[in-house]
Design an enzyme around this catalytic site. Structure first.
Site, mmCIF file in Angstrom:
data_model
loop_
_atom_site.group_PDB
_atom_site.id
_atom_site.type_symbol
_atom_site.label_atom_id
_atom_site.label_comp_id
_atom_site.label_asym_id
_atom_site.label_seq_id
_atom_site.Cartn_x
_atom_site.Cartn_y
_atom_site.Cartn_z
ATOM 1 N N CYS A 138 0.824 -1.212 0.000
ATOM 2 C CA CYS A 138 0.000 0.000 0.000
ATOM 3 C C CYS A 138 0.859 1.263 0.000
ATOM 4 O O CYS A 138 1.453 1.623 1.018
ATOM 5 C CB CYS A 138 -0.927 -0.012 1.220
ATOM 6 S SG CYS A 138 -1.919 1.471 1.394
ATOM 7 N N CYS A 141 -0.315 4.108 2.287
ATOM 8 C CA CYS A 141 0.002 3.892 3.708
ATOM 9 C C CYS A 141 1.493 4.099 3.973
ATOM 10 O O CYS A 141 1.868 4.706 4.971
ATOM 11 C CB CYS A 141 -0.343 2.463 4.133
ATOM 12 S SG CYS A 141 -1.844 1.816 3.429
ATOM 13 N N ASP A 142 2.352 3.574 3.113
ATOM 14 C CA ASP A 142 3.773 3.482 3.457
ATOM 15 C C ASP A 142 4.702 4.363 2.623
ATOM 16 O O ASP A 142 5.888 4.477 2.948
ATOM 17 C CB ASP A 142 4.235 2.014 3.315
ATOM 18 C CG ASP A 142 3.481 1.099 4.278
ATOM 19 O OD1 ASP A 142 3.099 1.582 5.358
ATOM 20 O OD2 ASP A 142 3.284 -0.076 3.950
#
Ligand code: NDP
Length: 314
Positions: A138, A141-142
């Protein structure tokens, strides 16, 4: 009710942010929900590390910790959380019937499907080894953790294209590795990819290995599927965006699914094709796929279940 049979006003299947948020709301509405945690208790956040975009954690938090907190909050209002899997459902009549792998049969007046989706992975040993230490499923997200660095992303669909352009804003260089010589992504997304200076598309190629040592990931070995030629990319982040599979096997033929297997909900609601059955989180959302949007739809599902029960007094 016998020892192997239970009755509930609300059965929640799945224990990610959608399932637990639904449980918090349903329990506080006195629906005495039962939650079956499913195959991956806590859901996808339990396989991530640092989470910085879930509201309420100003310093960030570990994904498993957030899920532990959500579970505790659900249990505080006496949600009956059970470890186990629902293996079969019958949604043809109410109360709905669900069978669990602990031998229980549950009769439920409403059901909230929150079984999520599972990211697809390449299946390399080295991919597993560096999961959370460079390998991620993701970018939203990261990606932030790789600011100013060189990264690679695998896939040719809208997710890979969208995430590549997102990463290009944060990272120095983004390699988009795709197994064919054209992208599956929409023309608009392709246009963005081709017009972003720091994205390099590597065509006809698949990752052969994620490289690294004790300190973490150091690169990726890429193989051209036509020529067999190999190339090492020096990257610190490796994003896999080759699609997700919704966890809807047991609902096939019972509730309307789209062609990719996601539960279809009436837009703006969590209602499904079966009255009294609601769906929340990634199992009905292949677009946003965020913990907070899953939690939001979990809340909606519990409110809709409560209203459904109030208007269908049985
Ligand atoms: P897709 O299934 O559309 O694409 C997956 C990509 O991964 C394909 O390019 C596929 O290659 C590649 N792939 C699959 N398996 C492997 C493998 N083992 N090794 C290497 N490559 C592999 O998934 P997405 O997540 O991109 O999209 C899912 C759905 O969500 C789509 O309908 C998409 O349109 C939609 N979506 C829409 C967005 C938007 O509108 N903004 C944003 C994100 C998603 P190949 O092409 O060769 O099959």
């Amino acid at each position: 009710m016998s020892e192997t049979t239970d009755k509930t006003r609300c059965l929640i299947i799945g224990s990610g942010p959608a399932g637990y948020t639904a449980a918090i709301y349903a329990a506080r509405s006195d629906l005495k929900p039962i939650v079956y945690e499913g195959l991956q208790p806590g859901g996808q956040l339990t396989i991530t590390t640092e989470v910085e975009n879930f509201p309420g954690y100003p310093d960030g938090a570990q994904g498993p910790q957030i899920m532990e907190d959500l579970k505790k909050q659900a249990e505080r209002f006496e949600t009956d959380v059970r470890s186990g899997i629902i293996t079969r459902v019958d949604l043809s009549t109410r109360p709905f019937k669900a069978e669990a792998d602990d031998g229980k049969t549950i009769f439920a007046e409403t059901i909230i499907i929150a079984t999520g989706a599972s990211a697809r992975w390449l299946g390399l040993e080295s991919e597993k080894k560096f999961m959370g230490q460079g390998v991620s499923g993701c970018a939203t997200c990261d990606g932030f953790f790789y600011r100013g660095q060189d990264v690679a992303i695998v896939g040719g669909g809208d997710t890979a294209a969208e995430e590549a352009t997102y990463l290009a804003k944060l990272c120095k260089k983004v390699y988009l590795v795709h197994r064919r010589n054209e992208l599956r992504a929409s023309k608009a997304m392709q246009h963005k990819v081709f017009n972003t200076a720091n994205i390099e598309v590597i065509w006809d190629s698949i990752p052969a290995e994620v490289l690294g040592d004790e300190s973490g990931m150091t690169g990726a070995l890429i193989r051209n599927v036509k020529t067999g030629e190999e190339r090492t990319l020096i990257v610190t982040g490796f994003f896999v965006a080759i699609g997700h599979s919704p966890n809807t096997e047991i609902f096939k033929g019972q509730v309307e699914l789209d062609e990719a297997g996601y539960v279809i909900t009436i837009p703006g609601t969590t209602r499904t094709s079966v009255e009294g059955v609601f769906a929340a989180g990634d199992v009905q959302d292949h677009h946003y796929r965020q913990a907070v949007t899953a939690a939001g739809t979990g809340c909606m599902a519990a409110i809709e279940a409560e209203r459904f029960l109030s208007s269908n007094l049985t």
